[in-house]
Design an enzyme around this catalytic site. Structure first.
Site, PDB file in Angstrom:
ATOM      1  N   SER A  15      -4.159 -14.113  -0.424  1.00 50.13           N
ATOM      2  CA  SER A  15      -3.256 -14.285  -1.554  1.00 50.13           C
ATOM      3  C   SER A  15      -3.273 -15.732  -2.010  1.00 50.13           C
ATOM      4  O   SER A  15      -2.858 -16.639  -1.278  1.00 50.13           O
ATOM      5  CB  SER A  15      -1.828 -13.886  -1.177  1.00 50.13           C
ATOM      6  OG  SER A  15      -0.949 -14.292  -2.204  1.00 50.13           O
ATOM      7  N   HIS A  72      -1.252  -8.389  -8.456  1.00 53.19           N
ATOM      8  CA  HIS A  72       0.037  -7.795  -8.076  1.00 53.19           C
ATOM      9  C   HIS A  72       1.085  -8.290  -9.067  1.00 53.19           C
ATOM     10  O   HIS A  72       1.460  -9.460  -9.050  1.00 53.19           O
ATOM     11  CB  HIS A  72       0.344  -8.236  -6.637  1.00 53.19           C
ATOM     12  CG  HIS A  72       1.644  -7.756  -6.102  1.00 53.19           C
ATOM     13  ND1 HIS A  72       2.173  -8.226  -4.911  1.00 53.19           N
ATOM     14  CD2 HIS A  72       2.540  -6.843  -6.561  1.00 53.19           C
ATOM     15  CE1 HIS A  72       3.314  -7.629  -4.674  1.00 53.19           C
ATOM     16  NE2 HIS A  72       3.583  -6.795  -5.655  1.00 53.19           N
ATOM     17  N   MET A  74       4.567  -8.642 -10.267  1.00 52.58           N
ATOM     18  CA  MET A  74       5.996  -8.601  -9.945  1.00 52.58           C
ATOM     19  C   MET A  74       6.749  -9.046 -11.189  1.00 52.58           C
ATOM     20  O   MET A  74       7.385 -10.103 -11.242  1.00 52.58           O
ATOM     21  CB  MET A  74       6.280  -9.505  -8.741  1.00 52.58           C
ATOM     22  CG  MET A  74       5.767  -8.887  -7.440  1.00 52.58           C
ATOM     23  SD  MET A  74       5.581 -10.081  -6.120  1.00 52.58           S
ATOM     24  CE  MET A  74       3.928 -10.656  -6.499  1.00 52.58           C
ATOM     25  N   MET A 145       5.307  -2.906   0.434  1.00 47.77           N
ATOM     26  CA  MET A 145       5.688  -4.303   0.685  1.00 47.77           C
ATOM     27  C   MET A 145       6.312  -4.423   2.072  1.00 47.77           C
ATOM     28  O   MET A 145       7.184  -3.632   2.444  1.00 47.77           O
ATOM     29  CB  MET A 145       6.698  -4.785  -0.361  1.00 47.77           C
ATOM     30  CG  MET A 145       6.167  -4.951  -1.771  1.00 47.77           C
ATOM     31  SD  MET A 145       4.833  -6.163  -1.949  1.00 47.77           S
ATOM     32  CE  MET A 145       5.600  -7.662  -1.346  1.00 47.77           C
TER      33      MET A 145
HETATM   34  C1  DX5 Z   1       5.112 -11.908  -1.863  1.00 42.88           C
HETATM   35  C2  DX5 Z   1       3.718 -11.724  -2.351  1.00 42.88           C
HETATM   36  C3  DX5 Z   1       2.686 -11.871  -1.307  1.00 42.88           C
HETATM   37  C4  DX5 Z   1       2.610 -13.214  -0.652  1.00 42.88           C
HETATM   38  C5  DX5 Z   1       2.391 -12.973   0.800  1.00 42.88           C
HETATM   39  O1  DX5 Z   1       6.016 -11.543  -2.856  1.00 42.88           O
HETATM   40  O2  DX5 Z   1       3.543 -10.456  -2.936  1.00 42.88           O
HETATM   41  O3  DX5 Z   1       1.399 -11.484  -1.753  1.00 42.88           O
HETATM   42  O4  DX5 Z   1       1.581 -14.032  -1.136  1.00 42.88           O
HETATM   43  O5  DX5 Z   1       2.486 -14.173   1.469  1.00 42.88           O
HETATM   44  P1  DX5 Z   1       2.488 -14.252   3.055  1.00 42.88           P
HETATM   45  O6  DX5 Z   1       1.189 -13.689   3.530  1.00 42.88           O
HETATM   46  O7  DX5 Z   1       2.646 -15.712   3.308  1.00 42.88           O
HETATM   47  O8  DX5 Z   1       3.671 -13.443   3.533  1.00 42.88           O
HETATM   48 ZN    ZN Z   2       1.424  -9.791  -3.414  1.00 42.39          ZN
END
Ligand code: DX5
Ligand code: ZN
Length: 229
Positions: A15, A72, A74, A145
């Site tokens: 990510s 992704h 959001m 999630m």
């Molecule tokens: C959170 C994101 C994730 C985030 C995960 O809302 O959707 O993709 O980058 O980060 P880590 O791996 O640090 O939990």
């Molecule tokens: Zn994500």
């Protein structure tokens, strides 16, 4: 644009939320386009409290890597930006079932496919799997999630493992081909637990880009989900 091939086995999706954007090219260079996806977290300060980036940065990533761009969203009203993300070079758009949409969720998923991208559907930790069920015929990926969306670096919610397992069982029962993705708090130990529950795409931000040696951290994740470590 012809669709990028999807590896059949487990996929690690670094990510870029946790990457250093001042050295974006070098951060992206650790991603192996043959085996990994590049996960792009788009946040709008409405659906989630955080604000990140949009099609402009996805387009920059498209110029810097051949990797599959797993975007992704959001954001509220993702349907209003489908074309912009498509033009930027996204390979897949994942929308949230909880977000506001101008039309029904199925129509948005079908519009993503009609625009030449793969369609994903995400559910937040407190959203039951049943909320995704009506849409399972319209998706290429289900994202369970494993933290509340909004920020990297949060602790993995282990009570989500049962949801992953149930989703995997649904998929087997239907003979469906959608991928099952987990996102949030994924490191080699939690990735293994999720892999055992049936997940096959593993998003990891801080476990890779905040590690002292990101290339080795990514290799450790690949090995953890391949089941041979
Ligand atoms: C959170 C994101 C994730 C985030 C995960 O809302 O959707 O993709 O980058 O980060 P880590 O791996 O640090 O939990
Ligand atoms: Zn994500």
């Amino acid at each position: 644009m012809s669709p990028r091939a999807i590896p059949a086995g487990p996929i690690v999706a670094p990510s870029i939320l946790s990457a250093d954007f001042a050295r974006f090219d070098r951060e992206l260079a650790i991603i192996d386009p043959r085996s990994d996806w590049a996960h792009c977290d788009v946040m709008d300060n409405h659906f989630v409290p955080n604000l990140t980036f949009g099609p402009l940065i996805v387009g920059a990533a498209r110029k810097l890597t051949e990797a599959f761009l797993d975007v992704h969203l959001m954001i509220q009203h993702p349907e209003r930006l489908l074309d912009a993300f498509g033009k930027a070079g996204a390979d897949q758009l994942t929308i949230h079932v909880e977000a506001e949409h101008d039309t029904d969720v199925d129509s948005v998923l079908r519009a993503i496919r009609a625009a030449g991208m793969r369609a994903g559907l995400a559910i937040k930790p407190r959203t039951p799997l049943a909320a995704a069920e009506p849409h399972l015929d319209a998706i290429d990926l289900l994202l369970v999630m494993t933290v509340e969306p909004g920020f990297g670096g949060q602790a993995f919610m282990s009570d989500m493992v049962a949801k992953v397992r149930e989703a995997s069982q649904w998929r087997a029962a239907r003979g469906a081909a959608w991928r099952l993705q987990v996102d949030g708090g994924i490191a080699p130990d939690t990735a293994k637990v999720c892999a055992a529950a049936g997940a096959d795409v593993f998003v990891a931000g801080s476990a890779i880009f905040r590690a002292p040696r990101p290339i080795e951290a990514l290799a450790a994740l690949r090995q953890a989900v391949a089941g041979d470590s």
